[in-house]
Scaffold this active site. Structure first.
Site, PDB file in Angstrom:
ATOM      1  N   SER A  20       0.849  -1.202   0.105  1.00 21.90           N
ATOM      2  CA  SER A  20      -0.070   0.070   0.012  1.00 21.90           C
ATOM      3  C   SER A  20       0.891   1.420   0.072  1.00 21.90           C
ATOM      4  O   SER A  20       1.963   1.362   0.782  1.00 21.90           O
ATOM      5  CB  SER A  20      -0.881   0.045   1.210  1.00 21.90           C
ATOM      6  OG  SER A  20      -1.559   1.302   1.486  1.00 21.90           O
ATOM      7  N   LYS A  58       0.994  -9.406  -1.340  1.00 23.44           N
ATOM      8  CA  LYS A  58       0.664  -8.574  -2.574  1.00 23.44           C
ATOM      9  C   LYS A  58       1.703  -7.646  -2.819  1.00 23.44           C
ATOM     10  O   LYS A  58       2.184  -7.041  -1.861  1.00 23.44           O
ATOM     11  CB  LYS A  58      -0.670  -7.813  -2.048  1.00 23.44           C
ATOM     12  CG  LYS A  58      -1.413  -7.020  -3.121  1.00 23.44           C
ATOM     13  CD  LYS A  58      -2.698  -6.689  -2.669  1.00 23.44           C
ATOM     14  CE  LYS A  58      -3.221  -5.894  -4.041  1.00 23.44           C
ATOM     15  NZ  LYS A  58      -4.953  -5.747  -3.535  1.00 23.44           N
ATOM     16  N   GLY A 109      -7.698   1.479 -11.248  1.00 25.18           N
ATOM     17  CA  GLY A 109      -8.706   1.461 -12.213  1.00 25.18           C
ATOM     18  C   GLY A 109      -7.954   1.342 -13.542  1.00 25.18           C
ATOM     19  O   GLY A 109      -6.906   1.225 -13.643  1.00 25.18           O
ATOM     20  N   GLY A 138      -7.220  -2.542 -12.824  1.00 30.87           N
ATOM     21  CA  GLY A 138      -8.192  -2.101 -14.110  1.00 30.87           C
ATOM     22  C   GLY A 138      -9.148  -2.904 -14.605  1.00 30.87           C
ATOM     23  O   GLY A 138      -9.136  -2.715 -15.933  1.00 30.87           O
ATOM     24  N   TYR A 159     -11.257  -4.527  -7.788  1.00 29.91           N
ATOM     25  CA  TYR A 159     -11.814  -3.648  -6.836  1.00 29.91           C
ATOM     26  C   TYR A 159     -12.266  -2.341  -7.234  1.00 29.91           C
ATOM     27  O   TYR A 159     -13.595  -2.117  -7.191  1.00 29.91           O
ATOM     28  CB  TYR A 159     -10.285  -2.948  -5.978  1.00 29.91           C
ATOM     29  CG  TYR A 159     -10.499  -2.226  -4.891  1.00 29.91           C
ATOM     30  CD1 TYR A 159     -10.516  -2.662  -3.546  1.00 29.91           C
ATOM     31  CD2 TYR A 159     -10.975  -0.916  -4.735  1.00 29.91           C
ATOM     32  CE1 TYR A 159     -10.689  -1.886  -2.322  1.00 29.91           C
ATOM     33  CE2 TYR A 159     -11.320  -0.049  -3.722  1.00 29.91           C
ATOM     34  CZ  TYR A 159     -11.259  -0.605  -2.492  1.00 29.91           C
ATOM     35  OH  TYR A 159     -11.395  -0.129  -1.469  1.00 29.91           O
ATOM     36  N   SER A 160     -11.741  -1.365  -8.098  1.00 26.64           N
ATOM     37  CA  SER A 160     -12.402  -0.201  -8.601  1.00 26.64           C
ATOM     38  C   SER A 160     -13.601  -0.276  -9.408  1.00 26.64           C
ATOM     39  O   SER A 160     -14.587   0.460  -9.206  1.00 26.64           O
ATOM     40  CB  SER A 160     -11.461   0.564  -9.333  1.00 26.64           C
ATOM     41  OG  SER A 160     -10.225   0.954  -8.687  1.00 26.64           O
TER      42      SER A 160
HETATM   43  C1  LIG Z   1      -9.261   2.813  -1.887  1.00 30.47           C
HETATM   44  C2  LIG Z   1      -8.659   1.783  -1.876  1.00 30.47           C
HETATM   45  C3  LIG Z   1      -8.452   0.908  -0.852  1.00 30.47           C
HETATM   46  C4  LIG Z   1      -7.754  -0.370  -1.035  1.00 30.47           C
HETATM   47  N1  LIG Z   1      -7.168  -1.111   0.209  1.00 30.47           N
HETATM   48  C5  LIG Z   1      -6.688  -2.464  -0.016  1.00 30.47           C
HETATM   49  C6  LIG Z   1      -6.468  -3.243   1.211  1.00 30.47           C
HETATM   50  O1  LIG Z   1      -6.713  -2.600   2.111  1.00 30.47           O
HETATM   51  N2  LIG Z   1      -5.727  -4.239   0.927  1.00 30.47           N
HETATM   52  C7  LIG Z   1      -5.163  -4.731  -0.466  1.00 30.47           C
HETATM   53  O2  LIG Z   1      -4.535  -5.577  -0.569  1.00 30.47           O
HETATM   54  N3  LIG Z   1      -5.434  -3.895  -1.390  1.00 30.47           N
HETATM   55  C8  LIG Z   1      -6.328  -2.530  -1.126  1.00 30.47           C
HETATM   56  N4  LIG Z   1      -6.302  -1.847  -2.491  1.00 30.47           N
HETATM   57  C9  LIG Z   1      -5.783  -2.149  -3.662  1.00 30.47           C
HETATM   58  C10 LIG Z   1      -6.757  -2.729  -4.552  1.00 30.47           C
HETATM   59  O3  LIG Z   1      -7.174  -4.119  -3.761  1.00 30.47           O
HETATM   60  C11 LIG Z   1      -6.311  -3.284  -5.791  1.00 30.47           C
HETATM   61  O4  LIG Z   1      -4.992  -3.859  -5.603  1.00 30.47           O
HETATM   62  C12 LIG Z   1      -5.956  -1.889  -6.925  1.00 30.47           C
HETATM   63  O5  LIG Z   1      -6.933  -1.166  -6.590  1.00 30.47           O
HETATM   64  C13 LIG Z   1      -5.936  -2.138  -8.153  1.00 30.47           C
HETATM   65  O6  LIG Z   1      -7.165  -3.003  -8.699  1.00 30.47           O
HETATM   66  P1  LIG Z   1      -8.206  -2.123  -9.404  1.00 30.47           P
HETATM   67  O7  LIG Z   1      -7.753  -1.358 -10.575  1.00 30.47           O
HETATM   68  O8  LIG Z   1      -9.245  -3.281  -9.626  1.00 30.47           O
HETATM   69  O9  LIG Z   1      -8.795  -1.441  -8.232  1.00 30.47           O
HETATM   70  C14 LIG Z   1      -7.056  -0.592  -2.197  1.00 30.47           C
HETATM   71  C15 LIG Z   1      -7.447   0.040  -3.404  1.00 30.47           C
HETATM   72  C16 LIG Z   1      -8.080   1.058  -3.239  1.00 30.47           C
HETATM   73  C17 LIG Z   1      -8.544   2.229  -4.470  1.00 30.47           C
END
Ligand SMILES: Cc1cc2nc3c(=O)[nH]c(=O)nc-3n(C[C@H](O)[C@H](O)[C@H](O)COP(=O)(O)O)c2cc1C
Length: 198
Positions: A20, A58, A109, A138, A159-160
């Site tokens: 993170s 991760k 995203g 993304g 996630y996003s």
């Molecule tokens: C607001 C926010 C909070 C997140 N919190 C965590 C978390 O607590 N633990 C984790 O492993 N990843 C966390 N992530 C990362 C997401 O799990 C993911 O790896 C990242 O957003 C990329 O994927 P996406 O493009 O589908 O969002 C977080 C992402 C966002 C945007």
């Protein structure tokens, strides 16, 4: 390792999230010696639990090639169950147009898709496909999930896109993915994992 003792009984899997960008100093734990020590402690704690969920790490998408190789070495040496590729990025791609692009913190995203898929491809090559990789970054449709699978992902994390499309997105992606697999003559997802490398 209080956290491991507390959740092992209930968790489907455990993730050591050392990627993170929002916690100062956290990402330094991805360095070889620190990660070895941390994973060693988690693995010891898990061995004392009755239920032993799979253990994943991760990673950040912003690691140098050398740091990625170190992480792979540690992952294979400790025999963890997989690597999640990847967390949000501190990079700001040139494609970003919004005024918020100067904000600090992790970017997630769509703008992360190409970058995180290339890193996944690199990680598959570095691991020779010997350890499951979870592709994330993304993904908002079946085609993008399929691209991650062909680059080397055995599983996909979202996630996003869930924020924009809601929980029904998982079914939509699975349905589209099934069609794409059939189209290319694959019988299962596992047959398509890492297809770009063959
Ligand atoms: C607001 C926010 C909070 C997140 N919190 C965590 C978390 O607590 N633990 C984790 O492993 N990843 C966390 N992530 C990362 C997401 O799990 C993911 O790896 C990242 O957003 C990329 O994927 P996406 O493009 O589908 O969002 C977080 C992402 C966002 C945007």
């Amino acid at each position: 390792m209080t956290g491991v003792y507390a959740v092992a009984e209930y968790a489907s899997y455990l993730v050591v999230n050392v990627s993170s960008p929002n916690t100062p100093g956290l990402r330094e734990l991805q360095a070889r010696e620190d990660l070895l020590e941390l994973l060693g402690a988690v693995i010891r704690a898990r061995s004392e639990c009755e239920k032993k969920p799979p253990l994943l790490v991760k990673m950040a998408p912003d690691l140098s090639d050398e740091d990625m190789s170190d992480l792979v070495e540690v992952a294979l040496a400790t025999k963890i169950d997989g690597i999640i590729v990847a967390n949000t990025t501190i990079d700001r791609p040139a494609s970003l147009l919004g005024k918020n692009k100067v904000e600090t913190g992790g970017l997630s995203g769509e703008p992360l898709f190409e970058m995180s898929t290339q890193i996944l491809r690199d990680m598959y090559q570095k691991t020779n496909g010997d350890i499951p990789l979870i592709g994330v970054g993304g993904v908002s449709n079946g085609e993008q999930a399929y691209a991650k699978i062909k680059a080397g992902a055995s599983l996909i994390q979202l996630y996003s896109a869930m924020i924009y499309h809601g929980p029904g997105l998982a079914v939509a992606i699975a349905t589209e993915l099934a069609g794409l697999l059939i189209q290319d003559g694959y019988k299962s997802i596992s047959d398509a994992v890492g297809a770009d490398h063959r």
